[in-house]
Design an enzyme around this catalytic site. Structure first.
Site, PDB file in Angstrom:
ATOM      1  N   ASP A  44       0.793  -1.369   0.179  1.00 40.02           N
ATOM      2  CA  ASP A  44       0.023  -0.057   0.088  1.00 40.02           C
ATOM      3  C   ASP A  44       0.816   1.246  -0.027  1.00 40.02           C
ATOM      4  O   ASP A  44       0.397   2.379  -0.091  1.00 40.02           O
ATOM      5  CB  ASP A  44      -1.216   0.074   1.095  1.00 40.02           C
ATOM      6  CG  ASP A  44      -0.411  -0.091   2.515  1.00 40.02           C
ATOM      7  OD1 ASP A  44       0.614  -0.170   2.513  1.00 40.02           O
ATOM      8  OD2 ASP A  44      -1.089   0.056   3.427  1.00 40.02           O
ATOM      9  N   GLU A 115      -0.966  -5.453   8.687  1.00 42.42           N
ATOM     10  CA  GLU A 115      -0.175  -4.670   9.775  1.00 42.42           C
ATOM     11  C   GLU A 115      -1.071  -4.998  11.073  1.00 42.42           C
ATOM     12  O   GLU A 115      -2.246  -5.113  11.398  1.00 42.42           O
ATOM     13  CB  GLU A 115      -0.353  -3.172   9.586  1.00 42.42           C
ATOM     14  CG  GLU A 115       0.257  -2.894   8.366  1.00 42.42           C
ATOM     15  CD  GLU A 115       0.620  -1.509   7.963  1.00 42.42           C
ATOM     16  OE1 GLU A 115       0.262  -0.708   8.701  1.00 42.42           O
ATOM     17  OE2 GLU A 115       1.084  -1.033   7.046  1.00 42.42           O
ATOM     18  N   GLU A 182       9.433  -4.150  10.208  1.00 43.96           N
ATOM     19  CA  GLU A 182       9.951  -2.756   9.586  1.00 43.96           C
ATOM     20  C   GLU A 182      10.310  -1.867  10.656  1.00 43.96           C
ATOM     21  O   GLU A 182       9.741  -1.697  11.865  1.00 43.96           O
ATOM     22  CB  GLU A 182       8.742  -2.196   8.908  1.00 43.96           C
ATOM     23  CG  GLU A 182       9.008  -0.775   8.403  1.00 43.96           C
ATOM     24  CD  GLU A 182       8.042  -0.089   7.256  1.00 43.96           C
ATOM     25  OE1 GLU A 182       7.064  -0.881   7.101  1.00 43.96           O
ATOM     26  OE2 GLU A 182       8.344   1.080   6.781  1.00 43.96           O
TER      27      GLU A 182
END
Ligand code: KIV
Length: 274
Positions: A44, A115, A182
């Site tokens: 995204d 997520e 991340e």
């Protein structure tokens, strides 16, 4: 040979590094696929690098389907993972299932990514139970930028680091086949990689992860709005493109392009008869 979730499983078992790159269109996906990457992520991040938004919050399921299907047409061997955009799964398990189904049926992905940790485990379980592989995403999760107050390295305190380890174990338990980490400190990502049995795919999480992922515009030097510290520029394609665009403008302006060889012939007799 087509990469599947089994490729990921085997790679973890055999200690082989996995490679993932983002793509958002057919021709880039084809080039990345032909280079031999294990997986293409239709991230995204397209909100930033393709659509020009400040963040990923505005990206829709329709956007992901549109770009996912283009990538899927170009990716013969890479496992295509399509991101579930903001609010397409957080709202309920039902919404998550319906939207994951659309990304598979209409977007033609091989897996979806979402997520979050423990709080989205019911969604991960329901989606995997429906036969859709799920890649989890922990650490700096860009959809929560408003809650984080900006892009920052995550999990530096004992409490937040412990929570990250628990979340990684929870998403594995819920059925995720891999987890993106991340902006996580290198040593912590290394520890998690040892603690769980599914591959960790790092982005700003050091070399100890089972694999790496980068946004292709970042690694090719094509996106200059913001370059995080973890990005290595493997080429300066942005400059090459700009030079070529300038040369095109110059040659069209001074009449040196197109040349005769770039045109099509017509029979002189036909021309005379007009
Ligand atoms: O959207 C994306 O490109 C991602 C990567 C940064 C992992 O989620």
């Amino acid at each position: 040979m087509k990469n599947t979730v089994n490729t990921f499983r085997e790679a973890k078992k055999n200690g082989e590094k996995l490679t993932m790159l983002t793509a958002y269109d057919y021709s880039t996906a084809k080039l990345i696929d032909e280079a031999g990457v294990n997986s293409i992520l239709v991230g995204d991040s397209l909100g930033n690098v393709i659509l020009g938004y400040e963040d990923t919050v505005s990206v829709t399921v329709e956007d992901m389907i549109h770009h996912g299907a283009a990538v899927a047409r170009g990716a013969k061997n890479a496992l295509v993972v399509i991101d579930m955009p903001f609010m397409s799964y957080q709202t309920s398990v039902y919404d998550a299932l319906v939207n994951a189904g659309r990304l598979m049926k209409e977007g033609r992905g091989n897996a979806v990514k979402l997520e979050g940790g423990k709080e989205v485990c019911p969604q991960i379980k329901a989606i995997t139970d429906a036969g859709i592989p799920v890649c989890a995403h922990l650490g700096m999760t860009p959809q929560s930028i408003n809650a984080f107050g900006g892009f920052k390295v995550q999990c530096k305190t004992e409490e937040t680091a412990r929570k990250l380890i628990e979340d990684a174990k929870a998403v594995e338990e819920a059925g995720a086949f891999a987890v993106v980490l991340e902006c996580v400190p290198t040593k912590l990502a290394e520890l998690i990689t040892k603690e769980i049995n599914i591959p960790t795919i790092g982005i700003g999480a050091g070399a100890g992860c089972d694999g790496q992922v980068l946004v292709y515009q970042d690694m090719l030097g094509m996106f200059s709005d913001f370059t995080p510290k973890f990005v290595k520029k493997f080429a300066n394609v942005g400059e090459v493109m700009k030079e070529a665009f300038k040369q095109y403008i110059e040659e069209v302006s001074n009449g040196t392009f197109p040349e005769e060889k770039h045109g099509y012939k017509i029979d002189e007799e036909v021309l005379k008869s007009l």
